[in-house]
Write a protein that holds these residues in place. Structure first.
Motif, PDB file in Angstrom:
ATOM      1  N   GLN A  41     -92.409  73.700  16.818  1.00 29.65           N
ATOM      2  CA  GLN A  41     -92.363  75.023  17.269  1.00 29.65           C
ATOM      3  C   GLN A  41     -92.884  75.013  18.780  1.00 29.65           C
ATOM      4  O   GLN A  41     -92.009  75.407  19.566  1.00 29.65           O
ATOM      5  CB  GLN A  41     -93.407  76.125  16.473  1.00 29.65           C
ATOM      6  CG  GLN A  41     -93.318  77.330  16.996  1.00 29.65           C
ATOM      7  CD  GLN A  41     -92.013  78.103  16.670  1.00 29.65           C
ATOM      8  OE1 GLN A  41     -91.677  78.083  15.603  1.00 29.65           O
ATOM      9  NE2 GLN A  41     -91.871  78.845  17.834  1.00 29.65           N
ATOM     10  N   ARG A  42     -93.692  74.050  19.243  1.00 25.90           N
ATOM     11  CA  ARG A  42     -94.058  74.095  20.421  1.00 25.90           C
ATOM     12  C   ARG A  42     -92.856  73.228  21.263  1.00 25.90           C
ATOM     13  O   ARG A  42     -92.513  73.647  22.411  1.00 25.90           O
ATOM     14  CB  ARG A  42     -95.619  73.253  20.435  1.00 25.90           C
ATOM     15  CG  ARG A  42     -95.860  72.972  21.997  1.00 25.90           C
ATOM     16  CD  ARG A  42     -96.413  74.351  22.547  1.00 25.90           C
ATOM     17  NE  ARG A  42     -96.745  74.022  23.904  1.00 25.90           N
ATOM     18  CZ  ARG A  42     -96.815  74.659  25.145  1.00 25.90           C
ATOM     19  NH1 ARG A  42     -96.188  76.087  24.745  1.00 25.90           N
ATOM     20  NH2 ARG A  42     -97.197  74.411  26.183  1.00 25.90           N
ATOM     21  N   ASP A  44     -89.701  73.519  20.624  1.00 25.36           N
ATOM     22  CA  ASP A  44     -88.759  74.491  20.532  1.00 25.36           C
ATOM     23  C   ASP A  44     -89.154  75.656  21.448  1.00 25.36           C
ATOM     24  O   ASP A  44     -88.415  76.110  22.521  1.00 25.36           O
ATOM     25  CB  ASP A  44     -88.678  75.250  19.214  1.00 25.36           C
ATOM     26  CG  ASP A  44     -87.865  74.500  18.332  1.00 25.36           C
ATOM     27  OD1 ASP A  44     -87.438  73.379  18.549  1.00 25.36           O
ATOM     28  OD2 ASP A  44     -88.166  74.741  16.710  1.00 25.36           O
ATOM     29  N   ASP A  45     -90.175  76.113  21.798  1.00 26.09           N
ATOM     30  CA  ASP A  45     -90.808  77.094  22.856  1.00 26.09           C
ATOM     31  C   ASP A  45     -90.487  76.405  24.185  1.00 26.09           C
ATOM     32  O   ASP A  45     -89.967  77.138  25.000  1.00 26.09           O
ATOM     33  CB  ASP A  45     -92.226  77.242  22.771  1.00 26.09           C
ATOM     34  CG  ASP A  45     -92.335  78.262  21.316  1.00 26.09           C
ATOM     35  OD1 ASP A  45     -91.405  78.716  20.830  1.00 26.09           O
ATOM     36  OD2 ASP A  45     -93.507  78.448  20.906  1.00 26.09           O
ATOM     37  N   LEU A  46     -90.929  75.201  24.334  1.00 28.88           N
ATOM     38  CA  LEU A  46     -90.898  74.416  25.673  1.00 28.88           C
ATOM     39  C   LEU A  46     -89.245  74.271  26.112  1.00 28.88           C
ATOM     40  O   LEU A  46     -89.069  74.571  27.106  1.00 28.88           O
ATOM     41  CB  LEU A  46     -91.551  73.213  25.540  1.00 28.88           C
ATOM     42  CG  LEU A  46     -93.197  73.390  25.602  1.00 28.88           C
ATOM     43  CD1 LEU A  46     -93.725  71.964  25.456  1.00 28.88           C
ATOM     44  CD2 LEU A  46     -93.630  73.974  26.980  1.00 28.88           C
ATOM     45  N   THR A  47     -88.612  74.002  25.032  1.00 26.88           N
ATOM     46  CA  THR A  47     -86.936  73.794  25.299  1.00 26.88           C
ATOM     47  C   THR A  47     -86.472  75.035  25.764  1.00 26.88           C
ATOM     48  O   THR A  47     -85.503  75.064  26.643  1.00 26.88           O
ATOM     49  CB  THR A  47     -86.353  73.393  23.900  1.00 26.88           C
ATOM     50  OG1 THR A  47     -87.046  71.890  23.687  1.00 26.88           O
ATOM     51  CG2 THR A  47     -85.088  73.208  24.165  1.00 26.88           C
ATOM     52  N   LYS A  48     -87.009  76.243  25.067  1.00 26.24           N
ATOM     53  CA  LYS A  48     -86.086  77.487  25.366  1.00 26.24           C
ATOM     54  C   LYS A  48     -87.035  77.996  26.839  1.00 26.24           C
ATOM     55  O   LYS A  48     -86.154  78.316  27.642  1.00 26.24           O
ATOM     56  CB  LYS A  48     -86.671  78.565  24.407  1.00 26.24           C
ATOM     57  CG  LYS A  48     -86.408  79.966  24.650  1.00 26.24           C
ATOM     58  CD  LYS A  48     -86.729  80.935  23.624  1.00 26.24           C
ATOM     59  CE  LYS A  48     -86.440  82.180  24.023  1.00 26.24           C
ATOM     60  NZ  LYS A  48     -86.913  83.330  23.025  1.00 26.24           N
ATOM     61  N   GLU A  49     -88.162  77.529  27.270  1.00 26.72           N
ATOM     62  CA  GLU A  49     -88.681  77.816  28.412  1.00 26.72           C
ATOM     63  C   GLU A  49     -87.752  77.011  29.644  1.00 26.72           C
ATOM     64  O   GLU A  49     -87.648  77.677  30.579  1.00 26.72           O
ATOM     65  CB  GLU A  49     -90.124  77.375  28.538  1.00 26.72           C
ATOM     66  CG  GLU A  49     -90.937  78.003  29.645  1.00 26.72           C
ATOM     67  CD  GLU A  49     -92.113  77.686  29.556  1.00 26.72           C
ATOM     68  OE1 GLU A  49     -92.730  77.269  30.783  1.00 26.72           O
ATOM     69  OE2 GLU A  49     -92.958  77.837  28.570  1.00 26.72           O
ATOM     70  N   GLU A  52     -84.638  78.412  30.449  1.00 24.70           N
ATOM     71  CA  GLU A  52     -84.555  79.755  31.001  1.00 24.70           C
ATOM     72  C   GLU A  52     -84.915  79.551  32.496  1.00 24.70           C
ATOM     73  O   GLU A  52     -84.159  79.975  33.299  1.00 24.70           O
ATOM     74  CB  GLU A  52     -85.740  80.575  30.629  1.00 24.70           C
ATOM     75  CG  GLU A  52     -85.390  81.227  29.178  1.00 24.70           C
ATOM     76  CD  GLU A  52     -86.456  81.981  28.404  1.00 24.70           C
ATOM     77  OE1 GLU A  52     -87.677  82.020  29.042  1.00 24.70           O
ATOM     78  OE2 GLU A  52     -86.442  82.380  27.640  1.00 24.70           O
TER      79      GLU A  52
END
Length: 96
Positions: A41-42, A44-49, A52
């Protein structure tokens, strides 16, 4: 017969303890399923960030390029077509 029976009891107890230990590590220990899901999950969040921020950087870069080229193009047009000069510059007109 009792020696064989007590050996079986000990063997079953060891197997049960081993299974309990492995289950503990699987569900609660280091590298557990819960921990792996949290890391995923972390990630995935970092990849999305990162995506962006990459898009934002590209937009800012494009804006800077437009301002650079736009300003240069605007200045060149003002000099050529309108005879404008910058403050502090001296204009010389050569007549042939």
């Amino acid at each position: 017969m009792s020696l064989n029976f007590s050996f079986m009891k000990i063997l079953i107890a060891v197997i049960i303890l081993l299974i309990a230990h492995l289950q503990y590590r699987l569900w609660l220990g280091d590298g557990s399923i819960k921990e792996i899901k949290a890391y995923q999950q972390r990630l995935d969040d970092l990849t999305k960030e990162v995506e962006e921020k990459r898009q934002r950087n590209e937009a800012l870069y494009a804006e800077v390029e437009d301002l650079r080229k736009g300003q240069e193009a605007l200045e060149e047009r003002a000099r050529d077509e309108l005879g404008m000069i910058r403050e502090g510059e001296t204009f010389f007109q050569v007549i042939e």
